[in-house]
Write a protein that holds these residues in place. Structure first.
Motif, short mmCIF file in Angstrom:
data_model
loop_
_atom_site.label_atom_id
_atom_site.label_comp_id
_atom_site.label_asym_id
_atom_site.label_seq_id
_atom_site.Cartn_x
_atom_site.Cartn_y
_atom_site.Cartn_z
N GLY A 43 0.83 8.83 5.38
CA GLY A 43 1.12 7.75 4.65
C GLY A 43 1.02 6.26 5.47
N ILE A 103 -2.74 5.21 5.53
CA ILE A 103 -3.16 4.83 4.21
C ILE A 103 -2.67 3.26 4.15
CG2 ILE A 103 -2.73 5.03 1.84
CD1 ILE A 103 -2.64 8.02 2.00
N SER A 138 0.83 -1.35 -0.09
CA SER A 138 0.03 0.08 0.10
C SER A 138 0.82 1.36 -0.05
CB SER A 138 -0.89 -0.06 1.21
OG SER A 138 -1.81 -1.01 1.02
N HIS A 139 2.01 1.35 0.70
CA HIS A 139 2.94 2.41 0.70
C HIS A 139 3.38 2.62 -0.90
CE1 HIS A 139 3.31 3.73 4.41
NE2 HIS A 139 4.10 2.75 5.15
N LYS A 184 -7.73 11.05 1.03
CA LYS A 184 -6.63 11.54 1.87
C LYS A 184 -7.00 12.26 3.04
CE LYS A 184 -3.42 13.17 -0.67
NZ LYS A 184 -2.03 13.76 -1.01
N ASP A 229 0.62 5.20 -1.61
CA ASP A 229 0.24 6.29 -0.63
C ASP A 229 0.52 7.71 -0.96
OD1 ASP A 229 3.03 7.00 -0.13
OD2 ASP A 229 3.04 5.84 1.88
#
Length: 761
Positions: free
Chosen positions: A653, A656, A596-597, A628, A600
């Protein structure tokens, strides 16, 4: 690595995109999506009768199942309502059974880290067969470890090293210091060759416009506290602790070196050191500002940087020459001139630092003494860990006071400290021994199966994100497919002793442990500088050496790569002898988090080919930014009475990634792993026969964050840590998960099943 005690840029990016607060680094091999072999479970079981259930239940009886069931059960609070506070339900009894005492933090992750550290110290003990079974590099590592354990209470090696770098000496240790012989240019050049840069950090980083090449970046120094911390309510407390540390370490050096100085004289110099470091921190960017990944695009020529921003102090007016002289270490001085492209992070910060130096220079001898004391202290601070236990305790006591060390300062043994030092400078040699002792041969294929499933789960999330237009979705899916994975360890290292020996062939063992460390650090600095003319290859297991003995995982956004280190692939995160719903809720969550990073607020700036560019359509980017904003609002509302509210922007970040990670892992298990076993139900854990696989999946994820933190450390983390606190790393993502609400039958509108849920994917 140009600055030994500071984070380099790559490490900074990793920290901002890692699962935990991360430490330094080893390298990679690719796991392609869709290429994986199903792994049979083969768990020993027994059939038991459950009251109220006419159908007997099959229960896992492996050692792993019994151990994890006992660990999770003993930590749970069944009087807490999982629909009100799932963290309390999963962790309250764990917290009650592990009071902090003198520690700043105690948690499940810390217990595993302690286990991994013990594994390293155990394997580094000498063995009668070492000369027959170990490679030259591995033998060298063991000898350096033994040299560290045999350290004697002698500060002469440090004093000799300092005097070679600061020919005028360090004023703190030299009452009759003569400022006329102090040459800042030469001192900083000598310090840089050993990885210490007090006023800036020089690093070679992948060009975000051409990933095959590297560029020189200049970053602000990492000071004892960030600007945000210094401006907060705990700023004074942190500053006082640091001042006491400077005084305590200096007085210990004075005592062991036989130099007499009054306490008041030492304190006056220490105040100058702390004041200058505060000024440097205030000249830099705040924690949220540093999250702006687009700074990597701010390229300019070295000459333009010099002319427009560095023209106040005598040192910075020579910055082009300094950079050229620095690269002489790697025989690359001819590559540096005024036309060399560099990336200042940011140029305005350097203008302020330049002005700070100029103001000190205007004070004459007084200013020169302050500068000399400051740079000398940075050299001392960078090397205290290589001295004897008494110096280590002074340093650890300081770190403990400000919450940067979780353990009691006196708990870490010399063996643990030596293991940490060795892992920093010879990670590949340590990794090779670690794999032989603690990494099962089938760990990589089993981890690869899970990674494949979680990538597929995340891909499904991208395809069903109806707010994304087709063009953006196509690029996002291509990026996911191109994402490299380092799983556990690199066979290129463990299976090639010749290459490993070549990597450490220049490492020599000095007369003392500190001498040896400086030899290796200088080699590392030179190797880093040489990246300027080298082509980048993905992956490269030798240029970036991961410490696989660290309990951690992270995403490298510049390289579009996730890293799952071997040490984290242990219980409670992963165990081949437990039902897979536990593993997917554990390490699967971690894998999903790291994937997922890549998408992000920072990772989403890089396209499928690692280029930092605007690859989103305007409409989709606007919708993404709105999503976001939902997370920022939600997490900023998460508060505790004792500590305060989270900073939703600082933690964006990670939030997320937490929310995307749990969803990707859930889909990986229930949509993809189930296909592997053709829907065959998995067995129950002992003591959990009333729990469904869905409930166990979320319980496994929640258990990872069980633990407590002292008020002082929690206050500091609130200001500086890009991760949310443990309670909200559990309750935040799970309350946003419809699947969690269904699994635990939480009423709509309850705290863990709110009517308004936030998500990106």
């Amino acid at each position: 690595m140009m600055a030994q005690r500071h984070f380099d840029l790559k490490q900074w990016l990793v920290i901002l995109s890692g699962f935990f607060a991360v430490q330094p680094l080893c390298e990679a091999q690719r796991t392609d999506i869709g290429v994986s072999t199903p792994v049979p479970l083969n768990l020993s079981t027994t059939v038991v009768s459950v009251p109220g259930n006419s159908t007997p239940v099959e229960v896992c009886t492996t050692e792993g199942c019994i151990a994890i069931a006992d660990q999770i059960l003993s930590g749970m609070n069944f009087s807490a309502d999982p629909c009100d506070d799932f963290f309390a339900f999963a962790c309250d009894n764990y917290i009650a059974k592990h009071p902090l005492g003198n520690r700043k933090q105690f948690n499940v992750i810390g217990e595993l880290r302690a286990q991994a550290e013990q594994q390293v110290t155990d394997m580094m003990e000498p063995n009668a067969n070492d000369t027959m079974t170990l490679s030259d590099a591995e033998l060298k590592a063991k000898r350096i470890y033994a040299q560290c354990l045999a350290k004697k209470p002698d500060v002469e090696p440090l004093l000799r090293f300092m005097n070679a770098i600061m020919l005028s000496g360090w004023p703190m240790l030299k009452p009759s210091w003569d400022s006329s012989s102090f040459n800042l240019y030469n001192v900083l050049l000598n310090m840089s060759s050993f990885g210490v840069q007090p006023f800036f950090i020089t690093e070679l980083v992948q060009d975000v416009g051409d990933p095959t090449h590297n560029l020189i970046t200049f970053g602000q120094p990492t000071t004892f506290a960030s600007k945000d911390t210094l401006q907060s309510d705990i700023g004074q407390q942190v500053t006082v602790s640091y001042f006491e540390y400077v005084v305590g370490a200096t007085r210990l050096l004075l005592k062991q070196s036989g130099v007499n100085r009054s306490v008041s004289a030492v304190m006056n110099d220490a105040m100058d050191i702390v004041d200058l470091e505060i000024d440097l921190a205030m000249a830099g960017l705040g924690d949220v500002e540093q999250r702006d990944i687009t700074m990597l695009k701010d390229k300019m020529s070295l000459g333009m940087f010099q002319n427009n921003f560095l023209n106040q102090s005598s040192f910075f007016r020579q910055f082009t020459s300094f950079t050229r002289d620095l690269f002489t270490l790697a025989i690359l001085s001819n590559e540096i001139d005024r036309n060399t492209t560099v990336v200042p992070m940011t140029a305005e910060v350097f203008r302020r630092i330049d002005g700070l130096l100029a103001s000190l220079e205007s004070l004459g001898d007084v200013g020169r003494r302050r500068i000399a004391n400051y740079v000398g202290w940075q050299l001392v601070n960078a090397n205290l860990a290589y001295l004897t236990k008494d110096f280590a305790i002074v340093r650890q006591e300081y770190l403990s006071k400000i919450g940067m060390s979780a353990s009691d300062p006196k708990d870490d043994t010399a063996a643990v400290e030596c293991g940490k030092s060795l892992r920093q400078v010879m990670p590949l040699a340590v990794a090779s021994i670690y794999v032989r002792n603690f990494v099962p041969p089938d760990l990589q294929p089993k981890a690869a199966m899970m990674i494949t499933d979680v990538k597929a789960g995340f891909g499904q999330m991208l395809r069903t994100a109806n707010w994304m237009d087709d063009a953006t979705t196509t690029t996002a899916l291509q990026k996911l497919q191109n994402m490299l994975v380092f799983a556990a360890n690199s066979k290129e290292i463990t299976d090639n002793a010749t290459a490993l020996n070549r990597e450490y062939s220049e490492v020599k063992i000095g007369d003392t442990f500190l001498d040896t460390m400086q030899i290796i650090i200088r080699l590392k600095v030179t190797k880093n500088l040489r990246k300027l003319t080298q082509m980048n290859v993905r992956p490269d297991p030798y240029n970036d050496a991961y410490d696989i003995t660290t309990v951690n995982a992270y995403n490298e956004p510049i390289e579009n790569q996730i890293v799952i280190l071997a040490a984290i692939l242990q219980s409670p995160f992963y165990d081949s002898q437990v039902p897979q719903y536990m593993n997917y809720g554990g390490i699967g969550f971690v894998i999903g988090h790291e994937i997922s990073h890549g998408f992000d607020d920072q990772g989403s700036r890089f396209d499928a080919n690692q280029l930092l560019r605007d690859w989103w359509t305007d409409t989709t980017r606007e919708l993404y930014d709105n999503k976001k904003g939902g997370f920022v609002k939600q997490y900023s509302s998460f508060c505790t009475e004792e500590v305060g509210c989270l900073n939703g922007r600082l933690t964006l970040g990670e939030n997320i990634a937490d929310n995307g990670g749990i969803k990707a892992a859930y889909k990986a298990y229930f949509d993809f792993f189930k296909l592997r076993v053709k829907g065959e139900p998995e067995v129950s854990l002992p003591g959990f026969t009333d729990f469904s696989p869905e409930q166990m999946f979320f319980l496994s994820a929640g258990h990872l964050w069980c633990g407590s933190t002292s008020l002082e450390k929690a206050q500091l983390l609130l200001l500086t840590d890009p991760h949310s606190s443990a309670r909200f790393r559990v309750n935040g993502p799970l309350s946003n998960s419809p699947e969690f609400g269904q699994a635990y039958k939480c009423p709509l509108g309850s705290k863990m099943n709110p009517t308004q849920k936030f998500s990106v994917w």
